[in-house]
Design an enzyme around this catalytic site. Structure first.
Site, PDB file in Angstrom:
ATOM      1  N   SER A  80       0.819  -1.219   0.000  1.00 42.53           N
ATOM      2  CA  SER A  80       0.000   0.000   0.000  1.00 42.53           C
ATOM      3  C   SER A  80       0.852   1.269   0.000  1.00 42.53           C
ATOM      4  O   SER A  80       0.318   2.357   0.153  1.00 42.53           O
ATOM      5  CB  SER A  80      -0.910  -0.010   1.226  1.00 42.53           C
ATOM      6  OG  SER A  80      -0.148  -0.310   2.367  1.00 42.53           O
ATOM      7  N   THR A 182      -1.372   2.878   4.310  1.00 36.10           N
ATOM      8  CA  THR A 182      -0.582   4.112   4.282  1.00 36.10           C
ATOM      9  C   THR A 182       0.321   4.217   5.503  1.00 36.10           C
ATOM     10  O   THR A 182      -0.125   3.945   6.616  1.00 36.10           O
ATOM     11  CB  THR A 182      -1.562   5.305   4.339  1.00 36.10           C
ATOM     12  OG1 THR A 182      -2.359   5.260   3.175  1.00 36.10           O
ATOM     13  CG2 THR A 182      -0.849   6.633   4.427  1.00 36.10           C
ATOM     14  N   THR A 200       1.757   6.913   0.391  1.00 34.54           N
ATOM     15  CA  THR A 200       0.822   5.821   0.089  1.00 34.54           C
ATOM     16  C   THR A 200       0.711   5.563  -1.408  1.00 34.54           C
ATOM     17  O   THR A 200       0.994   6.462  -2.226  1.00 34.54           O
ATOM     18  CB  THR A 200      -0.585   6.202   0.626  1.00 34.54           C
ATOM     19  OG1 THR A 200      -1.450   5.071   0.539  1.00 34.54           O
ATOM     20  CG2 THR A 200      -1.213   7.345  -0.153  1.00 34.54           C
ATOM     21  N   ARG A 210      -7.173   9.183  -9.247  1.00 36.71           N
ATOM     22  CA  ARG A 210      -7.753   9.399  -7.912  1.00 36.71           C
ATOM     23  C   ARG A 210      -6.668   9.764  -6.904  1.00 36.71           C
ATOM     24  O   ARG A 210      -5.605   9.143  -6.846  1.00 36.71           O
ATOM     25  CB  ARG A 210      -8.472   8.117  -7.459  1.00 36.71           C
ATOM     26  CG  ARG A 210      -9.100   8.202  -6.054  1.00 36.71           C
ATOM     27  CD  ARG A 210      -8.189   7.643  -4.984  1.00 36.71           C
ATOM     28  NE  ARG A 210      -8.843   7.565  -3.670  1.00 36.71           N
ATOM     29  CZ  ARG A 210      -8.188   7.340  -2.527  1.00 36.71           C
ATOM     30  NH1 ARG A 210      -6.875   7.177  -2.550  1.00 36.71           N
ATOM     31  NH2 ARG A 210      -8.823   7.278  -1.388  1.00 36.71           N
ATOM     32  N   THR A 233      -4.840   7.456   8.359  1.00 37.56           N
ATOM     33  CA  THR A 233      -4.861   6.345   7.428  1.00 37.56           C
ATOM     34  C   THR A 233      -6.304   5.875   7.319  1.00 37.56           C
ATOM     35  O   THR A 233      -7.113   6.127   8.207  1.00 37.56           O
ATOM     36  CB  THR A 233      -3.919   5.204   7.881  1.00 37.56           C
ATOM     37  OG1 THR A 233      -3.991   4.136   6.944  1.00 37.56           O
ATOM     38  CG2 THR A 233      -4.261   4.689   9.263  1.00 37.56           C
ATOM     39  N   GLY A 234      -6.605   5.193   6.234  1.00 44.02           N
ATOM     40  CA  GLY A 234      -7.978   4.733   6.033  1.00 44.02           C
ATOM     41  C   GLY A 234      -8.588   5.404   4.822  1.00 44.02           C
ATOM     42  O   GLY A 234      -7.868   5.997   4.006  1.00 44.02           O
TER      43      GLY A 234
END
Ligand code: ASP
Length: 321
Positions: A80, A182, A200, A210, A233-234
């Site tokens: 990631s 990330t 990330t 994106r 993160t997320g």
């Protein structure tokens, strides 16, 4: 007077809690400690170890966070971030990164391809251009001008995963299933300066072009030399709705501990994201006293904390049952 008593009490009980129960309350016993470095997820451990070498030899927090996250960027097993990151739906590895210093200087890149260390490009955007962010082709052009090597970042493993996704299109990201996302890192150096970095490859199989929260100053990362720092993160689409990292720093400025600030920000995130039960978000924060804190929306968010006592992996408290 009352407030001072409260702060003293908090400090005392934090110290008491810290003694002998290191695994349970790392964010408390780290109080008033320098240097300190905190990073998201399990791969934050290796990144912290590299950052610690810089911090423990009186290096700057800015050098430490750049050095630290480069470890994850170069690790093909971390799918990631950087090299080995899962590609977008067109099979292209596109990278986002941001870095911020105690004096509010910041730099970022987004949708950068072929460069293994986007964090170092972000730092040079900060130091060598009159801008704060470069994206796509422009970011690549700048990186090449600065002497970075053009590389193929799509590992055979990531390519195979993408091809499998293409064939079935059934892949649906499961919250924390892979437990590596990330990397966001925050550090406080021996001079008392704070800095942060975030890097990330973003969401696997995203639309080409994106960009998530990670390179967006205020969303994925924020540093204020008078208060502290936060990173996220997320799911970026949820995090930007509340400019989460800036919010956390402001909540600390108002007197909240890093942990309280992360929790309050998640409560705000829930208000602004009706589908919150289907996503994962994690925040980490650090203040100028060396206090750290973290909170996850769902169970399973981990972070790595390196204090003078050592480097350890901690499971963050979480908001949802
Ligand atoms: N925040 C990142 C993004 O939305 C992804 C992650 O942390 O997993 O791009």
């Amino acid at each position: 007077m009352r407030r001072r008593n409260f702060l003293q009490l908090t400090a005392l009980s934090s110290f008491a809690l810290g003694v002998g129960c290191k695994q349970e309350k790392p964010s408390q016993y780290a109080e008033s400690m320098k240097p300190v470095v905190i990073a998201t997820w399990n791969h934050g451990l290796a990144a912290n170890a590299a950052a610690w070498k810089v911090l423990s030899s009186n290096g700057t927090a800015l050098d430490a966070v750049e050095t630290g996250v480069r470890v994850s960027e170069a690790d093909p097993q971390v799918d990631s971030v950087g090299y080995g990151g899962l590609p977008d739906r067109d099979g292209r590895v596109t990278l986002d990164a941001a870095i911020m210093a105690h004096d509010s200087r910041c730099g970022a890149v987004a949708a950068l391809e072929h460069i293994m260390h986007p964090i170092s490009v972000a730092r040079l955007v900060m130091e060598k251009t009159p801008h704060w962010m470069l994206v796509g082709e422009g970011a690549l052009q700048f990186a090449l001008e600065q002497g970075f090597k053009k590389e193929n970042l799509l590992t055979p493993q990531a390519k195979a995963a993408w091809e499998q996704w293409l064939a079935t299109k059934t892949y649906k990201p499961t919250i924390n299933a892979e437990n590596h996302d990330t990397i966001g890192m925050l550090a406080l150096d021996t001079a008392g300066h704070v800095a942060g970095a975030c890097t990330t490859s973003g969401l696997a199989y995203k639309m080409h072009g994106r960009v998530g929260d990670s390179p967006i100053i205020g969303a994925g990362l924020f540093v204020d030399g008078d208060v502290g720092a936060a990173t996220a993160t997320g799911l970026g689409e949820a995090i930007v709705r509340i400019a989460a990292s800036h919010l956390i720093v402001e909540l600390m400025r108002q007197g909240n501990t890093p942990e309280q600030a992360c929790k309050l920000a998640l409560e705000r995130l829930i208000q602004k994201n009706p589908h919150y039960k289907e996503i994962q978000v994690g925040f980490i924060a650090l203040n100028l006293q060396g206090q750290t804190g973290a909170y996850g929306l769902q169970k399973g968010f981990t972070y790595a904390l390196h204090t003078p006592q050592g480097n350890q992996l901690v499971e963050a408290p979480h908001l949802l049952a």
